[in-house]
Design a protein around this motif. Structure first.
Motif, PDB file in Angstrom:
ATOM      1  N   THR A  37       0.854  -1.183   0.000  1.00 24.17           N
ATOM      2  CA  THR A  37       0.000   0.000   0.000  1.00 24.17           C
ATOM      3  C   THR A  37       0.892   1.237   0.000  1.00 24.17           C
ATOM      4  N   HIS A  38       0.241   2.392  -0.008  1.00 24.27           N
ATOM      5  CA  HIS A  38       0.979   3.657   0.035  1.00 24.27           C
ATOM      6  C   HIS A  38       1.792   3.766   1.325  1.00 24.27           C
ATOM      7  N   ASP A  39       1.260   3.224   2.426  1.00 31.00           N
ATOM      8  CA  ASP A  39       1.915   3.341   3.731  1.00 31.00           C
ATOM      9  C   ASP A  39       2.916   2.232   4.026  1.00 31.00           C
ATOM     10  N   HIS A  40       2.667   1.027   3.496  1.00 30.83           N
ATOM     11  CA  HIS A  40       3.511  -0.122   3.846  1.00 30.83           C
ATOM     12  C   HIS A  40       3.799  -0.984   2.628  1.00 30.83           C
ATOM     13  N   PHE A  41       4.992  -1.555   2.644  1.00 31.85           N
ATOM     14  CA  PHE A  41       5.381  -2.549   1.646  1.00 31.85           C
ATOM     15  C   PHE A  41       6.156  -3.612   2.411  1.00 31.85           C
ATOM     16  N   PHE A  69      -1.115  -3.268  -6.243  1.00 35.11           N
ATOM     17  CA  PHE A  69      -0.917  -2.117  -5.367  1.00 35.11           C
ATOM     18  C   PHE A  69      -2.210  -1.831  -4.614  1.00 35.11           C
ATOM     19  N   GLY A  70      -2.064  -1.497  -3.336  1.00 35.19           N
ATOM     20  CA  GLY A  70      -3.223  -1.217  -2.496  1.00 35.19           C
ATOM     21  C   GLY A  70      -3.789  -2.474  -1.849  1.00 35.19           C
ATOM     22  N   THR A  71      -3.093  -3.586  -1.981  1.00 32.59           N
ATOM     23  CA  THR A  71      -3.586  -4.869  -1.492  1.00 32.59           C
ATOM     24  C   THR A  71      -2.893  -5.289  -0.211  1.00 32.59           C
ATOM     25  N   THR A  72      -3.671  -5.848   0.692  1.00 29.66           N
ATOM     26  CA  THR A  72      -3.168  -6.498   1.893  1.00 29.66           C
ATOM     27  C   THR A  72      -3.789  -7.877   1.929  1.00 29.66           C
ATOM     28  N   THR A  73      -2.961  -8.911   2.082  1.00 37.15           N
ATOM     29  CA  THR A  73      -3.488 -10.271   2.115  1.00 37.15           C
ATOM     30  C   THR A  73      -2.724 -11.119   3.116  1.00 37.15           C
ATOM     31  N   THR A  74      -3.418 -12.046   3.718  1.00 38.14           N
ATOM     32  CA  THR A  74      -2.828 -13.004   4.651  1.00 38.14           C
ATOM     33  C   THR A  74      -3.320 -14.382   4.257  1.00 38.14           C
TER      34      THR A  74
END
Length: 110
Positions: A37-41, A69-74
């Motif tokens: 994301t914009h805040d974390h990679f 981009f813009g994705t968070t997954t677990t």
């Protein structure tokens, strides 16, 4: 058969080399957390019940090579942990301070 100093030394070197290269492998479950994301990679792996020590190698299986981009997954996966021998662990502890560049060899392969 008479043992000479050279043959004893060669046997010690061969035995030490074999001991240094010995590894134990185990397959363990893990949780993989990926974020771009914009805040974390980042990519974090939590090995279930396993602590990694100096010299150990971890190969995480079935991970995506890319996320949007813009994705968070677990997701749940598995990892192969190769344990370093006692001798290799000691050598790495002794030389670890001089090999800081090793930290940069972490990456993603697709």
């Amino acid at each position: 058969m008479e043992l000479t100093g050279w043959s004893v030394a060669a046997a010690v070197v061969v035995a030490g080399g074999a001991w240094y290269l010995m590894t134990r492998k185990s397959e363990v479950p893990c949780t993989v957390d990926l974020e771009m994301t914009h805040d974390h990679f980042h990519a974090h792996v939590d090995l279930k019940g396993v602590e990694v020590d100096p010299g150990d190698e971890v190969l995480v299986r079935n991970t995506p090579s890319r996320i949007a981009f813009g994705t968070t997954t677990t997701f749940e996966s598995s990892a192969e942990v190769k344990r370093a021998s006692w001798l290799k662990r000691q050598v790495i502890k002794l030389t670890g301070g001089t090999e800081i560049h090793e930290l940069y060899e972490v990456g993603f392969e697709g």
